[in-house]
Design an enzyme around this catalytic site. Structure first.
Site, PDB file in Angstrom:
ATOM      1  N   CYS A   1       0.849  -1.358  -0.141  1.00  0.00           N
ATOM      2  CA  CYS A   1      -0.011   0.097  -0.068  1.00  0.00           C
ATOM      3  C   CYS A   1       0.969   1.246  -0.024  1.00  0.00           C
ATOM      4  O   CYS A   1       1.642   1.639  -1.068  1.00  0.00           O
ATOM      5  CB  CYS A   1      -1.090  -0.281   1.163  1.00  0.00           C
TER       6      CYS A   1
ATOM      7  N   HIS B   1      -3.568  -5.652  -0.361  1.00  0.00           N
ATOM      8  CA  HIS B   1      -3.121  -5.802   1.085  1.00  0.00           C
ATOM      9  C   HIS B   1      -2.840  -7.530   1.036  1.00  0.00           C
ATOM     10  O   HIS B   1      -4.081  -8.085   1.461  1.00  0.00           O
ATOM     11  CB  HIS B   1      -4.112  -5.499   2.185  1.00  0.00           C
TER      12      HIS B   1
ATOM     13  N   GLU C   1      -1.815  -9.259   3.548  1.00  0.00           N
ATOM     14  CA  GLU C   1      -2.336  -9.616   4.979  1.00  0.00           C
ATOM     15  C   GLU C   1      -3.837  -9.868   5.062  1.00  0.00           C
ATOM     16  O   GLU C   1      -4.256 -10.439   6.059  1.00  0.00           O
ATOM     17  CB  GLU C   1      -1.470  -9.004   5.862  1.00  0.00           C
TER      18      GLU C   1
END
Length: 214
Positions: free
Chosen positions: A82, A192, A194
Site C-alpha cells: 500500500c 493488502h 495480509e
C-alpha cells in the site's frame, strides 16, 4: 539477527502483517520495529502502511527511518504494501509531496470523471474490496498464485509509471491501473496480502524465502 523487519513508522495494520508472516514462516525471526539499526541489519524488509502520503514521509523522517528504508530498497529483499508501494516513487498528488524517488513515476488519484462502470454507474473512491489482479510478469512472489487471483484493496490513489518494465500486475477500476511493481530486489503491491486470504498468504510465504539475484 532478525530475518524479516516490518518497518513501524506509526501508520498501517502492522499486527496483521506480523501475524500473517508468522503464520506462513513460523521458523523465521520476524520483528516489528521503528529502530533504523534493526532495519539495516535485517535480511529482509517489509514496509506496510495505510493513510496519507505526507504523514508517511514525515513519520519516516521523524523516526530516522527514511535512509534505512532507502538502503533496504537498494540492497535486500524488499516488500512494500500500500503506502509501502507508493512511497517508492518520485511524488504523490496526495498532498503534493515528494516520495523516496527510488522508482520513476508518480502517485495519482482516481479521476472523478472516469469513475463509472460499463453500465454508467458511479464507482466509489476509495476503491475498497476484492478485485482481480492480473499478473504481467513471471516472478518468484507469484509462484502458486493464479494469474488472475483476487486480492483485497483499500486506496484512493495509484501509481502511474513511465517504465512499463516495472509493472508486475494490473487491476481494473474501471480502467487498468498498476497494482504491483517489481525491480531486482523490490516487490511492492497496492493491495493488502495480509487481508487477502490464501493468495495473500502465498505471496507472503514466497517473500519469506525469496533470494533475488541482481
Amino acid at each position: 539477527m532478525t530475518d524479516i523487519a516490518i518497518v513501524d513508522y506509526g501508520m498501517g495494520n502492522l499486527r496483521s502483517v506480523h501475524k500473517a508472516l508468522e503464520h506462513v514462516a513460523p521458523t523465521v525471526s520476524t520483528t516489528v520495529t521503528s529502530d533504523p539499526d534493526i532495519v539495516r541489519k535485517a535480511n529482509r524488509v517489509v514496509v506496510p502502511g495505510q493513510g496519507a502520503m505526507r504523514n508517511c514521509i514525515d513519520e519516516l523522517e521523524t523516526r530516522g527511518l527514511r535512509e534505512a528504508v532507502i538502503e533496504a530498497a537498494k540492497h535486500k529483499p524488499f516488500l512494500g504494501i500500500c503506502l509501502g508501494l507508493q512511497m517508492l516513487f518520485e511524488e504523490s498528488e496526495e498532498g503534493n509531496v515528494k516520495g523516496l524517488n527510488i522508482l520513476p513515476g508518480k502517485v495519482v488519484r482516481f479521476p472523478a470523471s472516469a469513475m463509472t462502470n460499463a453500465d454508467g454507474q458511479k464507482l466509489k473512491v476509495p476503491h475498497m474490496g476484492w478485485n482481480q489482479v492480473y499478473q504481467a510478469i513471471k516472478h518468484p512472489l507469484w509462484e502458486g498464485i493464479a494469474a488472475d487471483a483476487r486480492f483485497y484493496f483499500v486506496h484512493s490513489y495509484y501509481v502511474a509509471t513511465p517504465d512499463t518494465a516495472l509493472i508486475a500486475a494490473q487491476s481494473h477500476y474501471p480502467f487498468p491501473f498498476t497494482c504491483a511493481v517489481a525491480k531486482d530486489n523490490i516487490f511492492a503491491v497496492q493491495f493488502h496480502p495480509e487481508k487477502s486470504q490464501l493468495a495473500g498468504l502465498t505471496l507472503l510465504s514466497n517473500f519469506a524465502k525469496w533470494t533475488p539475484h541482481f
